[in-house]
Design a protein around this motif. Structure first.
Motif, PDB file in Angstrom:
ATOM      1  N   VAL A 154      97.856  33.073  61.461  1.00  0.00           N
ATOM      2  CA  VAL A 154      96.444  32.738  61.358  1.00  0.00           C
ATOM      3  C   VAL A 154      96.037  32.796  59.891  1.00  0.00           C
ATOM      4  CG1 VAL A 154      95.560  35.076  61.733  1.00  0.00           C
ATOM      5  CG2 VAL A 154      94.140  33.127  62.310  1.00  0.00           C
ATOM      6  N   THR A 155      95.265  31.805  59.501  1.00  0.00           N
ATOM      7  CA  THR A 155      94.603  31.820  58.204  1.00  0.00           C
ATOM      8  C   THR A 155      93.115  31.835  58.507  1.00  0.00           C
ATOM      9  OG1 THR A 155      96.378  30.539  57.191  1.00  0.00           O
ATOM     10  CG2 THR A 155      94.272  30.630  56.007  1.00  0.00           C
ATOM     11  N   LEU A 156      92.441  32.857  58.027  1.00  0.00           N
ATOM     12  CA  LEU A 156      91.034  33.056  58.330  1.00  0.00           C
ATOM     13  C   LEU A 156      90.263  33.139  57.019  1.00  0.00           C
ATOM     14  CD1 LEU A 156      89.530  35.370  60.950  1.00  0.00           C
ATOM     15  CD2 LEU A 156      88.788  35.649  58.597  1.00  0.00           C
ATOM     16  N   GLU A 157      89.146  32.424  56.983  1.00  0.00           N
ATOM     17  CA  GLU A 157      88.269  32.505  55.822  1.00  0.00           C
ATOM     18  C   GLU A 157      86.896  32.947  56.272  1.00  0.00           C
ATOM     19  OE1 GLU A 157      88.669  29.904  52.358  1.00  0.00           O
ATOM     20  OE2 GLU A 157      86.605  29.304  52.781  1.00  0.00           O
ATOM     21  N   VAL A 158      86.343  33.887  55.525  1.00  0.00           N
ATOM     22  CA  VAL A 158      85.035  34.442  55.845  1.00  0.00           C
ATOM     23  C   VAL A 158      84.152  34.333  54.605  1.00  0.00           C
ATOM     24  CG1 VAL A 158      85.705  36.815  55.244  1.00  0.00           C
ATOM     25  CG2 VAL A 158      83.855  36.442  56.848  1.00  0.00           C
ATOM     26  N   ARG A 159      82.896  34.058  54.849  1.00  0.00           N
ATOM     27  CA  ARG A 159      81.903  34.061  53.772  1.00  0.00           C
ATOM     28  C   ARG A 159      80.872  35.117  54.113  1.00  0.00           C
ATOM     29  NH1 ARG A 159      80.511  28.592  52.588  1.00  0.00           N
ATOM     30  NH2 ARG A 159      82.378  28.718  51.334  1.00  0.00           N
ATOM     31  N   VAL A 160      80.557  35.957  53.129  1.00  0.00           N
ATOM     32  CA  VAL A 160      79.648  37.075  53.334  1.00  0.00           C
ATOM     33  C   VAL A 160      78.482  36.966  52.368  1.00  0.00           C
ATOM     34  CG1 VAL A 160      79.445  39.595  53.335  1.00  0.00           C
ATOM     35  CG2 VAL A 160      81.585  38.523  54.059  1.00  0.00           C
ATOM     36  N   ASP A 161      77.287  37.064  52.909  1.00  0.00           N
ATOM     37  CA  ASP A 161      76.075  37.082  52.088  1.00  0.00           C
ATOM     38  C   ASP A 161      75.771  38.535  51.750  1.00  0.00           C
ATOM     39  OD1 ASP A 161      73.567  36.989  50.934  1.00  0.00           O
ATOM     40  OD2 ASP A 161      72.611  35.947  52.614  1.00  0.00           O
ATOM     41  N   ARG A 162      75.834  38.846  50.467  1.00  0.00           N
ATOM     42  CA  ARG A 162      75.585  40.214  50.019  1.00  0.00           C
ATOM     43  C   ARG A 162      74.235  40.348  49.333  1.00  0.00           C
ATOM     44  NH1 ARG A 162      80.519  41.793  46.521  1.00  0.00           N
ATOM     45  NH2 ARG A 162      80.334  39.640  45.869  1.00  0.00           N
ATOM     46  N   SER A 163      73.340  39.388  49.533  1.00  0.00           N
ATOM     47  CA  SER A 163      72.055  39.411  48.836  1.00  0.00           C
ATOM     48  C   SER A 163      71.077  40.429  49.426  1.00  0.00           C
ATOM     49  CB  SER A 163      71.416  38.021  48.839  1.00  0.00           C
ATOM     50  OG  SER A 163      71.110  37.620  50.156  1.00  0.00           O
ATOM     51  N   GLY A 164      71.265  40.805  50.668  1.00  0.00           N
ATOM     52  CA  GLY A 164      70.357  41.773  51.307  1.00  0.00           C
ATOM     53  C   GLY A 164      70.900  43.185  51.214  1.00  0.00           C
ATOM     54  N   ALA A 165      70.230  44.079  51.884  1.00  0.00           N
ATOM     55  CA  ALA A 165      70.631  45.487  51.868  1.00  0.00           C
ATOM     56  C   ALA A 165      71.979  45.699  52.549  1.00  0.00           C
ATOM     57  CB  ALA A 165      69.562  46.335  52.552  1.00  0.00           C
ATOM     58  N   THR A 166      72.270  44.891  53.572  1.00  0.00           N
ATOM     59  CA  THR A 166      73.523  44.995  54.306  1.00  0.00           C
ATOM     60  C   THR A 166      74.217  43.639  54.314  1.00  0.00           C
ATOM     61  OG1 THR A 166      72.471  46.642  55.734  1.00  0.00           O
ATOM     62  CG2 THR A 166      74.535  45.699  56.503  1.00  0.00           C
ATOM     63  N   PRO A 167      75.486  43.564  53.886  1.00  0.00           N
ATOM     64  CA  PRO A 167      76.208  42.286  53.901  1.00  0.00           C
ATOM     65  C   PRO A 167      76.320  41.713  55.314  1.00  0.00           C
ATOM     66  CG  PRO A 167      77.381  43.926  52.601  1.00  0.00           C
ATOM     67  CD  PRO A 167      76.285  44.644  53.325  1.00  0.00           C
ATOM     68  N   VAL A 168      76.214  40.371  55.403  1.00  0.00           N
ATOM     69  CA  VAL A 168      76.255  39.673  56.684  1.00  0.00           C
ATOM     70  C   VAL A 168      77.306  38.562  56.631  1.00  0.00           C
ATOM     71  CG1 VAL A 168      74.913  38.210  58.259  1.00  0.00           C
ATOM     72  CG2 VAL A 168      73.817  40.150  57.142  1.00  0.00           C
ATOM     73  N   VAL A 169      78.089  38.434  57.695  1.00  0.00           N
ATOM     74  CA  VAL A 169      79.066  37.350  57.818  1.00  0.00           C
ATOM     75  C   VAL A 169      78.296  36.068  58.136  1.00  0.00           C
ATOM     76  CG1 VAL A 169      81.029  36.452  59.122  1.00  0.00           C
ATOM     77  CG2 VAL A 169      80.887  38.907  58.590  1.00  0.00           C
ATOM     78  N   THR A 170      78.298  35.119  57.194  1.00  0.00           N
ATOM     79  CA  THR A 170      77.539  33.886  57.381  1.00  0.00           C
ATOM     80  C   THR A 170      78.400  32.688  57.775  1.00  0.00           C
ATOM     81  OG1 THR A 170      77.666  33.410  55.017  1.00  0.00           O
ATOM     82  CG2 THR A 170      75.711  34.610  55.806  1.00  0.00           C
ATOM     83  N   ALA A 171      79.699  32.792  57.533  1.00  0.00           N
ATOM     84  CA  ALA A 171      80.605  31.706  57.926  1.00  0.00           C
ATOM     85  C   ALA A 171      81.974  32.302  58.216  1.00  0.00           C
ATOM     86  CB  ALA A 171      80.712  30.655  56.820  1.00  0.00           C
ATOM     87  N   LEU A 172      82.639  31.730  59.203  1.00  0.00           N
ATOM     88  CA  LEU A 172      83.993  32.164  59.542  1.00  0.00           C
ATOM     89  C   LEU A 172      84.696  30.982  60.178  1.00  0.00           C
ATOM     90  CD1 LEU A 172      85.121  35.498  61.001  1.00  0.00           C
ATOM     91  CD2 LEU A 172      86.076  33.379  61.897  1.00  0.00           C
ATOM     92  N   ARG A 173      85.785  30.587  59.576  1.00  0.00           N
ATOM     93  CA  ARG A 173      86.609  29.498  60.101  1.00  0.00           C
ATOM     94  C   ARG A 173      88.055  29.973  60.068  1.00  0.00           C
ATOM     95  NH1 ARG A 173      84.161  26.012  63.003  1.00  0.00           N
ATOM     96  NH2 ARG A 173      85.580  24.343  62.493  1.00  0.00           N
ATOM     97  N   TRP A 174      88.878  29.339  60.881  1.00  0.00           N
ATOM     98  CA  TRP A 174      90.276  29.744  60.916  1.00  0.00           C
ATOM     99  C   TRP A 174      91.156  28.596  61.382  1.00  0.00           C
ATOM    100  CZ3 TRP A 174      92.972  29.847  65.582  1.00  0.00           C
ATOM    101  CH2 TRP A 174      92.189  29.720  66.737  1.00  0.00           C
ATOM    102  N   GLU A 175      92.410  28.700  61.047  1.00  0.00           N
ATOM    103  CA  GLU A 175      93.465  27.819  61.537  1.00  0.00           C
ATOM    104  C   GLU A 175      94.606  28.716  61.957  1.00  0.00           C
ATOM    105  OE1 GLU A 175      93.835  24.656  62.130  1.00  0.00           O
ATOM    106  OE2 GLU A 175      91.950  23.955  61.292  1.00  0.00           O
ATOM    107  N   GLY A 176      95.361  28.303  62.941  1.00  0.00           N
ATOM    108  CA  GLY A 176      96.479  29.133  63.355  1.00  0.00           C
ATOM    109  C   GLY A 176      97.337  28.472  64.390  1.00  0.00           C
TER     110      GLY A 176
END
Length: 163
Positions: A49-71
């Motif tokens: 599996v290859t997984l890519e995640v994008r995290v928004d760290r602009s707020g007080a708590t980081p949030v997963v905003t995108a997640l895609r994968w291939e496998g």
């Protein structure tokens, strides 16, 4: 519902996610701010599996905003990362940690399931992996995407490497 009927239902949920995986597809461009990509292989069976995640760290708590994968691999590994997508997309990192720990706890019950109904509710479709805990070799398949997520979160800069 009998145990056999429940196991058949769980098997069907896993097969449905493996046939129509959520979050599978073209990965975003690697290297964007807050993005981490991890490629993981289970050497025992060859699942990948290859997984890519994008995290928004602009707020007080980081949030997963995108997640895609291939496998590629068995139904268990592919369905697990599909369900992972559904469970963590849009979640903050403490919630991601809670669901990941709960999933690992489920697999550690050796098929007995979680005693905490709220914990099972938290996992949603992923409770279908209850029976996987009976087969130690298959636990690695179910955890492959979760290992990739943990690594990708470190690579995104959203969290420090854990020992």
């Amino acid at each position: 519902m009998t145990v056999d009927a429940m196991e058949q239902l769980y098997q069907q949920v896993i097969l449905d996610h493996a046939r129509r995986p959520h979050g599978r597809g073209d990965l975003p461009v690697e290297g964007a701010e807050g993005t981490g990509r991890s490629h993981q292989v289970n050497p025992t069976c060859g699942d990948e599996v290859t997984l890519e995640v994008r995290v928004d760290r602009s707020g007080a708590t980081p949030v997963v905003t995108a997640l895609r994968w291939e496998g590629q691999g068995c139904s268990i590994s592919q369905a697990s990362v599909s369900m992972l997508h559904d469970l963590v997309l849009g979640a903050d990192l403490p919630a991601v940690d809670t669901v990941a720990a709960t999933f690992r706890d489920l697999l550690g019950t050796r098929g007995a399931g979680l005693e905490d109904e709220d914990a099972e509710d938290l996992l949603g479709d992923a409770t279908a992996f209850t029976g996987v805990g009976k087969f130690p070799a298959r636990i690695k398949c179910a955890l492959l995407g979760w290992v990739a997520l943990t690594d990708a979160l470190v690579l995104s800069g959203a969290r420090e490497e854990r020992s």
